[in-house]
Scaffold this active site. Structure first.
Site, PDB file in Angstrom:
ATOM      1  N   LYS A  23      54.177  38.735  34.682  1.00 20.31           N
ATOM      2  CA  LYS A  23      52.786  39.177  34.749  1.00 20.31           C
ATOM      3  C   LYS A  23      52.575  40.503  34.015  1.00 20.31           C
ATOM      4  O   LYS A  23      51.501  40.712  33.453  1.00 20.31           O
ATOM      5  CB  LYS A  23      52.343  39.315  36.207  1.00 20.31           C
ATOM      6  CG  LYS A  23      53.015  40.451  36.887  1.00 20.31           C
ATOM      7  CD  LYS A  23      52.489  40.721  38.271  1.00 20.31           C
ATOM      8  CE  LYS A  23      53.435  41.689  38.905  1.00 20.31           C
ATOM      9  NZ  LYS A  23      52.908  42.771  39.590  1.00 20.31           N
ATOM     10  N   THR A  24      53.588  41.360  33.990  1.00 17.28           N
ATOM     11  CA  THR A  24      53.421  42.618  33.273  1.00 17.28           C
ATOM     12  C   THR A  24      53.218  42.326  31.791  1.00 17.28           C
ATOM     13  O   THR A  24      52.367  42.928  31.124  1.00 17.28           O
ATOM     14  CB  THR A  24      54.654  43.513  33.437  1.00 17.28           C
ATOM     15  OG1 THR A  24      54.993  43.540  34.825  1.00 17.28           O
ATOM     16  CG2 THR A  24      54.376  44.916  32.973  1.00 17.28           C
ATOM     17  N   ASP A  61      46.300  45.412  38.933  1.00 13.96           N
ATOM     18  CA  ASP A  61      47.581  44.789  39.249  1.00 13.96           C
ATOM     19  C   ASP A  61      47.826  44.876  40.762  1.00 13.96           C
ATOM     20  O   ASP A  61      47.230  45.713  41.440  1.00 13.96           O
ATOM     21  CB  ASP A  61      48.688  45.520  38.481  1.00 13.96           C
ATOM     22  CG  ASP A  61      49.975  44.728  38.461  1.00 13.96           C
ATOM     23  OD1 ASP A  61      49.970  43.556  38.901  1.00 13.96           O
ATOM     24  OD2 ASP A  61      50.995  45.266  37.991  1.00 13.96           O
ATOM     25  N   GLU A  62      48.700  44.043  41.281  1.00 13.55           N
ATOM     26  CA  GLU A  62      49.050  44.032  42.714  1.00 13.55           C
ATOM     27  C   GLU A  62      47.796  43.996  43.587  1.00 13.55           C
ATOM     28  O   GLU A  62      47.671  44.738  44.565  1.00 13.55           O
ATOM     29  CB  GLU A  62      49.892  45.271  43.086  1.00 13.55           C
ATOM     30  CG  GLU A  62      51.141  45.487  42.228  1.00 13.55           C
ATOM     31  CD  GLU A  62      52.282  44.534  42.548  1.00 13.55           C
ATOM     32  OE1 GLU A  62      52.079  43.601  43.368  1.00 13.55           O
ATOM     33  OE2 GLU A  62      53.355  44.708  41.949  1.00 13.55           O
ATOM     34  N   GLN A  93      53.542  38.459  48.236  1.00 22.54           N
ATOM     35  CA  GLN A  93      54.173  39.778  48.120  1.00 22.54           C
ATOM     36  C   GLN A  93      53.310  40.877  48.748  1.00 22.54           C
ATOM     37  O   GLN A  93      53.482  42.059  48.448  1.00 22.54           O
ATOM     38  CB  GLN A  93      54.440  40.105  46.648  1.00 22.54           C
ATOM     39  CG  GLN A  93      55.502  39.207  46.043  1.00 22.54           C
ATOM     40  CD  GLN A  93      55.873  39.630  44.637  1.00 22.54           C
ATOM     41  OE1 GLN A  93      56.416  40.705  44.422  1.00 22.54           O
ATOM     42  NE2 GLN A  93      55.585  38.773  43.671  1.00 22.54           N
ATOM     43  N   ARG A 127      64.061  40.315  43.757  1.00 22.53           N
ATOM     44  CA  ARG A 127      64.405  41.420  42.859  1.00 22.53           C
ATOM     45  C   ARG A 127      65.645  41.101  42.058  1.00 22.53           C
ATOM     46  O   ARG A 127      65.932  41.719  41.037  1.00 22.53           O
ATOM     47  CB  ARG A 127      64.669  42.734  43.640  1.00 22.53           C
ATOM     48  CG  ARG A 127      63.515  43.367  44.380  1.00 22.53           C
ATOM     49  CD  ARG A 127      62.275  43.441  43.595  1.00 22.53           C
ATOM     50  NE  ARG A 127      61.429  42.276  43.828  1.00 22.53           N
ATOM     51  CZ  ARG A 127      60.419  41.922  43.043  1.00 22.53           C
ATOM     52  NH1 ARG A 127      60.110  42.622  41.987  1.00 22.53           N
ATOM     53  NH2 ARG A 127      59.708  40.847  43.314  1.00 22.53           N
TER      54      ARG A 127
END
Length: 702
Positions: A31-32, A218-219, A249, A600
């Site tokens: 996504k980044t 974002d997030e 998340q 992660r």
DNA sequence: GTTATAGGTCTTTTT
DNA sequence: GACCTATAAC
């Protein structure tokens, strides 16, 4: 092409620039990359002025990285994009517009310590018993209200319910007045006051709506009500709003984040397009499979299945340790193996639920000489000497800042004690002066000769420093402050070595200011202070890739990735945490956190738990975490520690001491009914006597 | 006004 | 077991 190498969904997300867009991005789905390319596409292909683009990230580090990547795609003009966290963006707006809502642009930002101090002070002035009402709880409630955009006055009007509500309401009001008088904002105000600015001044709002024609968040699953409102306001006009997130998340409900912000996006913007990114590029199939299996146990979620084209990879290693020391020892050994097999320290990360768990790991690393870096917990900026220096700078850039002034009024010691301070405060409040102004009226306050003298001298010092600020770089000014206030000398000539080390930290601080001066020539001290105040734990680490193992909480690990990940303390009561176990929502959020932790890892995942654990110095036995049972058996290899505590020692045994590490027993003798072991340690401690009755030794296989 | 000591109390996660 | 806070002596 900007979309080269992207999959069809990613490409669609990049190209859908007009109108609302919801990107549901699973962990590791790139996504980044999508966000940066999308912004590059808007500027490069759609020819939008960079000035019209806003991007809100979760940390400053993410902002910096995103900016660097966009520069690579479209060049220097990317510098005009506003990229930052909610907090830093709001500071930028408030610096320009503060006067519209009755603040001066030199406002300061309270860190969490300052907030607590001010809350306690306000409660005491209202004659509340700090034992009866925990200031932490009051603070938490006030913060919650601010996140819900409830003003102090609304609250007071409706608070006829419980006694606690009344305490909260009146503390909130006083606290807020004090903030205003100090020309200061707390973290929550930065968002809330920006909204206030926009609602009270439609012309200002319109100006920013015109400016931010393309908005990215974002997030998004971790935005709270205030942040949501802010985005709504800004996006209203052009409706080019792209939010990216993953409900699985969501891990910040406890600080007001509201997952329905992302779940209801399509209701808020009926014309919204939705893109799902479900291909994971990060982890092995095994790791991803485990993550999916765990998250499936949550009931409140949108079905989503991450898949990976990656290889199957190694099994997940589950290790049952005896206790924390044993756990740390295992992690250290495993990392050493990794490094001996040509792995690197910086590929590895140790994740834990609470900061306090870092200590046991840290001790094991010290023994094994493994280089490590801890993110979060006590950091450079939390150190006393740094806070003192910052308090001086805050007072000098914002003369109304009473909280900071109180902190340093007698540091270094200059004979201005509690009673003098109290008199000064009373005088200031009576005369409606700031505390700093009151210092200048020393003789009128009715102080004793010595105290009045000290106060006057201090006042003169601050005035002189304030006058000298003009034309200096931040670095030059800070060194001047260090020198003139005697702050450096205070630590430099201290009899204790520990205190003398603090002088080094002050010098280190000048490295930080130098970097600031380089990046922003001609900026003021207040800009520097704001930047520092808004750093998150992740931001505070050094930028260069150091050859060190990374240690951090699971929360802090969000957005990062590592080849090798250890999750330690996988026990009921630790993870999920005791205080999250009351309701199913709490457990589900812990499970999200577990999902974040597992995802992660790129190549290898290690999970450890202890059969016994000492908390408060009390031994406690926890069951393995329920999340462990949710990971399919066939993805794992399970090990039980083969070290054990023993009482039957003989000469030549190899043992492990909790502090001194591995050693060999040279001799055993009796002394007053107790046996004493003479042990030769490998570490620099050398040969030592140990009482096995007091210190728990572990037998280690040779 | 300053310093030393003993007792009481806590530990989730963070901008 | 560590850290801060209230209390008493200097």
């Amino acid at each position: 092409m900007i979309t080269d190498g992207l999959n069809p969904e990613q490409t669609l997300a990049v190209r859908t620039t007009e109108g609302p867009l919801l990107v549901l991005a699973g962990a590791g789905s790139g996504k980044t990359s999508v966000l940066t390319r999308r912004i590059a596409y808007i500027i490069g292909e759609r020819r939008v002025d960079p000035w019209n683009v806003l991007a809100i990230t979760f940390t400053n580090k993410a902002a910096r990285e995103m900016n660097e990547r966009i520069v690579k795609l479209v060049g220097k003009k990317a510098g005009d994009i506003w990229i930052g966290t909610f907090h830093s963006i709001c500071v930028k707006i408030l610096r320009r517009e503060a006067e519209r809502i009755g603040y001066s642009p030199t406002f300061t930002i309270l860190d969490s310590d300052d907030q607590m101090t001010l809350i306690k002070q306000s409660m005491l002035d209202l004659n509340y018993d700090l034992k009866q009402y925990e200031p932490e709880l009051i603070h938490y409630k006030i913060s919650q209200m601010k996140n819900e955009l409830e003003a102090a006055d609304d609250v007071a009007a409706t608070a006829k319910r419980s006694l606690l509500d009344q305490v909260v309401a009146s503390t909130y009001r006083l606290y807020q007045r004090r903030l205003k008088d100090s020309n200061a904002f707390d973290f929550d105000d930065l968002i809330g006051k920006t909204i206030e600015l926009f609602s009270e001044h439609p012309d200002v709002l319109q100006q920013y709506q015109e400016k931010f024609r393309y908005i990215h968040v974002d997030e998004y699953q971790d935005t709270n009500r205030a942040q949501y409102q802010l985005v709504q306001l800004l996006a209203q006009r052009y409706r080019n709003i792209c939010v990216v997130g993953d409900a699985d998340q969501a891990i910040y409900r406890w600080r007001g984040a509201d997952i329905s912000n992302i779940l209801n996006f399509e209701r808020d913007y009926p014309e919204a397009q939705v893109v799902k990114l479900e291909q994971n590029y990060r982890s092995t199939e095994t790791i991803l499979h485990a993550a999916n299996a765990v998250i499936r146990h949550n009931s409140q979620r949108k079905e989503k299945n991450l898949w990976s084209g990656n290889e199957k990879g190694a099994n997940i290693q589950i290790f049952a340790a005896l206790d924390q020391e044993d756990e740390g020892f295992y992690v250290a050994q495993t990392i050493q193996n990794h490094v001996q097999n040509d792995g690197k320290y910086q590929d590895c990360a140790v994740l834990y639920r609470a900061n306090s768990q870092s200590r046991a790991i840290e001790e094991a690393f010290l023994q094994a000489a493994i280089p490590y870096r801890i993110l979060g917990g006590m950091t450079f900026y939390d150190r006393r000497e740094i806070k003192n220096l910052m308090a001086y700078l805050k007072v000098l850039s914002n003369p109304q800042d009473e909280i900071s002034l109180l902190r340093i009024i007698n540091v270094p010691k200059r004979s201005i004690g509690d009673s003098t301070v109290k008199r000064l405060l009373d005088y200031a409040h009576e005369q409606e002066l700031t505390l700093l102004q009151a210092l200048g009226h020393g003789e009128k306050v009715g102080l004793s000769g010595r105290a009045a003298q000290a106060v006057l001298e201090f006042h003169r010092l601050l005035e002189q420093l304030a006058d000298m600020q003009e034309g200096l770089t931040v670095t030059e000014f800070v060194s001047l402050v260090l020198q003139r206030t005697g702050l450096r000398d205070l630590y430099l000539h201290h009899p204790k070595e520990e205190e003398r080390n603090r002088a080094d930290n002050l010098d280190e601080f000048l490295t930080v200011t130098r970097s600031f001066d380089r990046r922003h020539p001609n900026r003021r001290v207040s800009d520097f202070l704001a930047e520092v105040s808004l750093l998150s734990d992740i931001d505070k680490g050094s930028d260069q890739e150091e050859a060190k193992v990374q240690m951090m909480t699971l929360h802090a690990s969000k957005g990062l990735e590592f080849d090798v990940v250890f999750i330690v303390g996988f026990e009921e009561g630790i993870f999920p945490h005791q205080r999250s176990m009351f309701d199913s929502e709490g457990i589900e959020e812990e499970r999200n956190l577990c999902y974040v932790g597992i995802t992660r890892a790129r190549k290898q995942l290690f999970i450890t738990y202890c059969t016994e654990r000492t908390i408060y110095g009390q031994m406690q036995i926890n069951d393995p975490s329920r999340f462990l049972l949710e990971i399919p058996e066939d993805l794992t290899d399970r090990h039980v520690s083969n070290s054990m505590y023993d009482t039957n020692w003989s000469i030549g045994d190899r043992v492990q001491h909790p502090k001194w590490g591995i050693g060999v027993i040279l001799d055993i003798r009796k002394q007053e009914e107790e046996s004493v072991l003479q042990i030769q340690f490998q570490s620099k401690i050398g040969c030592q006597d140990v009482l096995p009755g007091k210190i728990r030794l572990k037998r280690v296989d040779a």
